[in-house]
Structures are given as C-alpha cells and as structure tokens.
Design an enzyme around this catalytic site. Structure first.
Site, PDB file in Angstrom:
ATOM      1  N   ASN A   1      -1.824   0.746   6.608  1.00  0.00           N
ATOM      2  CA  ASN A   1      -1.406  -1.143   6.903  1.00  0.00           C
ATOM      3  C   ASN A   1      -0.962  -1.544   5.874  1.00  0.00           C
ATOM      4  O   ASN A   1      -1.013  -3.085   6.108  1.00  0.00           O
ATOM      5  CB  ASN A   1      -2.206  -1.205   7.904  1.00  0.00           C
ATOM      6  N   GLU A  19     -10.177 -10.351  -7.529  1.00  0.00           N
ATOM      7  CA  GLU A  19      -8.616  -9.566  -7.836  1.00  0.00           C
ATOM      8  C   GLU A  19      -7.478  -9.595  -8.412  1.00  0.00           C
ATOM      9  O   GLU A  19      -6.507  -8.455  -8.456  1.00  0.00           O
ATOM     10  CB  GLU A  19      -8.276  -9.545  -5.793  1.00  0.00           C
ATOM     11  N   TYR A  55     -12.432  -1.447  -3.022  1.00  0.00           N
ATOM     12  CA  TYR A  55     -12.910  -1.831  -2.449  1.00  0.00           C
ATOM     13  C   TYR A  55     -14.351  -1.812  -2.098  1.00  0.00           C
ATOM     14  O   TYR A  55     -14.867  -1.323  -1.046  1.00  0.00           O
ATOM     15  CB  TYR A  55     -12.326  -0.763  -1.466  1.00  0.00           C
ATOM     16  N   HIS A  70      -2.071  -4.798   1.612  1.00  0.00           N
ATOM     17  CA  HIS A  70      -3.542  -5.842   1.037  1.00  0.00           C
ATOM     18  C   HIS A  70      -3.401  -7.145   0.686  1.00  0.00           C
ATOM     19  O   HIS A  70      -2.659  -7.897  -0.018  1.00  0.00           O
ATOM     20  CB  HIS A  70      -3.757  -4.957   0.362  1.00  0.00           C
ATOM     21  N   LYS A  81       0.766  -1.346  -0.260  1.00  0.00           N
ATOM     22  CA  LYS A  81       0.060   0.021  -0.240  1.00  0.00           C
ATOM     23  C   LYS A  81       1.084   1.569   0.086  1.00  0.00           C
ATOM     24  O   LYS A  81       1.835   1.343   0.381  1.00  0.00           O
ATOM     25  CB  LYS A  81      -0.722   0.075   1.123  1.00  0.00           C
TER      26      LYS A  81
HETATM   27  N1  UDP Z   1      -9.763  -0.359   7.233  1.00  0.00           N
HETATM   28  C1  UDP Z   1      -9.869   0.542   8.288  1.00  0.00           C
HETATM   29  N2  UDP Z   1     -10.510   0.657   9.181  1.00  0.00           N
HETATM   30  C2  UDP Z   1     -11.032  -0.028   9.873  1.00  0.00           C
HETATM   31  C3  UDP Z   1     -11.296  -1.332   8.713  1.00  0.00           C
HETATM   32  C4  UDP Z   1     -10.684  -1.502   7.578  1.00  0.00           C
HETATM   33  O1  UDP Z   1      -9.339   2.182   7.247  1.00  0.00           O
HETATM   34  O2  UDP Z   1     -12.005  -0.185  10.937  1.00  0.00           O
HETATM   35  C5  UDP Z   1      -9.237  -0.270   6.485  1.00  0.00           C
HETATM   36  C6  UDP Z   1      -8.034  -1.365   5.519  1.00  0.00           C
HETATM   37  O3  UDP Z   1      -6.521  -0.397   4.871  1.00  0.00           O
HETATM   38  C7  UDP Z   1      -7.866  -2.474   5.781  1.00  0.00           C
HETATM   39  C8  UDP Z   1      -8.748  -2.241   4.782  1.00  0.00           C
HETATM   40  O4  UDP Z   1      -9.702  -1.236   4.531  1.00  0.00           O
HETATM   41  O5  UDP Z   1      -7.317  -3.633   5.518  1.00  0.00           O
HETATM   42  C9  UDP Z   1     -10.127  -3.691   4.355  1.00  0.00           C
HETATM   43  O6  UDP Z   1     -10.354  -3.949   5.274  1.00  0.00           O
HETATM   44  P1  UDP Z   1     -10.727  -5.221   5.742  1.00  0.00           P
HETATM   45  O7  UDP Z   1     -11.305  -5.319   6.696  1.00  0.00           O
HETATM   46  O8  UDP Z   1     -10.579  -6.656   4.267  1.00  0.00           O
HETATM   47  O9  UDP Z   1      -9.132  -5.976   6.547  1.00  0.00           O
HETATM   48  P2  UDP Z   1      -8.229  -6.657   5.806  1.00  0.00           P
HETATM   49  O10 UDP Z   1      -8.823  -7.483   4.984  1.00  0.00           O
HETATM   50  O11 UDP Z   1      -7.213  -5.518   4.521  1.00  0.00           O
HETATM   51  O12 UDP Z   1      -7.197  -6.947   6.818  1.00  0.00           O
HETATM   52 MG    MG Z   2     -10.139  -8.129   3.449  1.00  0.00          MG
END
Ligand code: UDP
Ligand code: MG
Length: 141
Positions: A112, A126, A49, A115, A9
């Site tokens: 974070n 994806e 997303y 992805h 990212k």
């Molecule tokens: N995210 C965020 N706030 C939250 C949860 C998720 O900004 O409370 C963002 C974060 O960058 C995350 C992405 O949205 O990686 C997608 O969320 P997901 O729950 O799919 O998490 P992931 O699969 O990436 O662990």
């Molecule tokens: Mg996810």
C-alpha cells in the site's frame, strides 16, 4: 511543530513513484528533515513491525518490506502525524479516499505504497529506529 516517520514502501519504489509521493507531501506544506534509501533485512522488518507480530499478515508483510529498497523520511509540520495519515489514506486502498496516496499508488492492502506513524509515541520510536539525532536537520535554514 511535530515530526513523523514516513516510509515509501518497496512497491512504490519499484513503480518509480518516489518523486510523485514526495511531491504530494511538499505540496501540502510538509517539510522533509531526514531522508535515506535503505533495504531492510527480514529481521529489521520484523523488529519494525513487532507490534503486529501476532497478526496473520505479519510474515507476509515483513517479507514484502524486506523485498526491496524503501525510502525512509522524517516529515515535519504542524499536526503532521495526523496530517500524514490523512494524506496517505486508509490502509486498504479500496477504502482510501480519492486524492490520497494509497488511492493513487497502492496495489493492495499489503502493498500500500506508504507507512506513517500513528501517534506521537510511535513517531518517536520509529524515527529513532532509522535515524540518529545528527541526521535530523532543519528544513528552513
Ligand atoms: N497489512 C496487511 N494486511 C492487513 C492489514 C495490514 O498486509 O489486513 C499491512 C499493510 O502493509 C499495512 C501494515 O500491514 O500498512 C501495517 O498495518 P496497520 O494496521 O498498522 O496499517 P497502517 O497503519 O499502515 O495504515
Ligand atoms: Mg500502522
């Protein structure tokens, strides 16, 4: 053999840890079969997303994901979808286990570092979002 989509990212690209993150995968025996650096538009980030469009973090997340270049990769390996999720660590770096990419490189729950696809269905979708069939290579020849 399984494939999954990984994205380094904008926060991690900006911190100049692309090489370290790729090393993390390669040291665990995961192969890279496609890779490129791109900058998503806001619209592309929204489309990528779309599953999160009703979440409170959607607008901020898609701003962030279109704020700078990302490195998109297709990873290949046995059970690589789950393996990648384990190597990444929990979404919120505060909850991420020691030794995971997010523990090491993430800034916060949004920024974070990486992805990773979460199921065979989303991996397929994806990968197709970023790569055409001819861009998917064999890493062992
Ligand atoms: N995210 C965020 N706030 C939250 C949860 C998720 O900004 O409370 C963002 C974060 O960058 C995350 C992405 O949205 O990686 C997608 O969320 P997901 O729950 O799919 O998490 P992931 O699969 O990436 O662990
Ligand atoms: Mg996810």
């Amino acid at each position: 053999m399984e494939r999954t989509l990984s994205i380094i990212k904008p926060d991690a690209v900006s911190k100049a840890v692309i090489g370290k993150i790729i090393d993390w995968f390669e040291r665990k025996g995961i192969r890279i079969v496609a890779m490129k650096m791109v900058r998503m538009s806001k619209e592309q980030a929204e489309a990528f997303y779309a599953v999160h469009k009703d979440k409170p973090f959607y607008d901020s997340l898609t701003d962030f994901m279109s704020s700078g270049p990302v490195v998109v990769m297709v990873l290949e390996g046995e059970n690589v979808i789950q393996k990648n999720r384990e190597i990444m660590g929990a979404t919120n770096p505060k909850d991420a286990a020691p030794g995971t990419i997010r523990k090491e490189f993430a800034t916060d729950v949004e920024k974070n570092a990486v992805h990773g696809s979460d199921s065979p269905e989303t991996a397929k979708q994806e990968i197709a979002f970023f790569f055409s069939e001819y861009e998917l290579l064999s890493s062992t020849k």
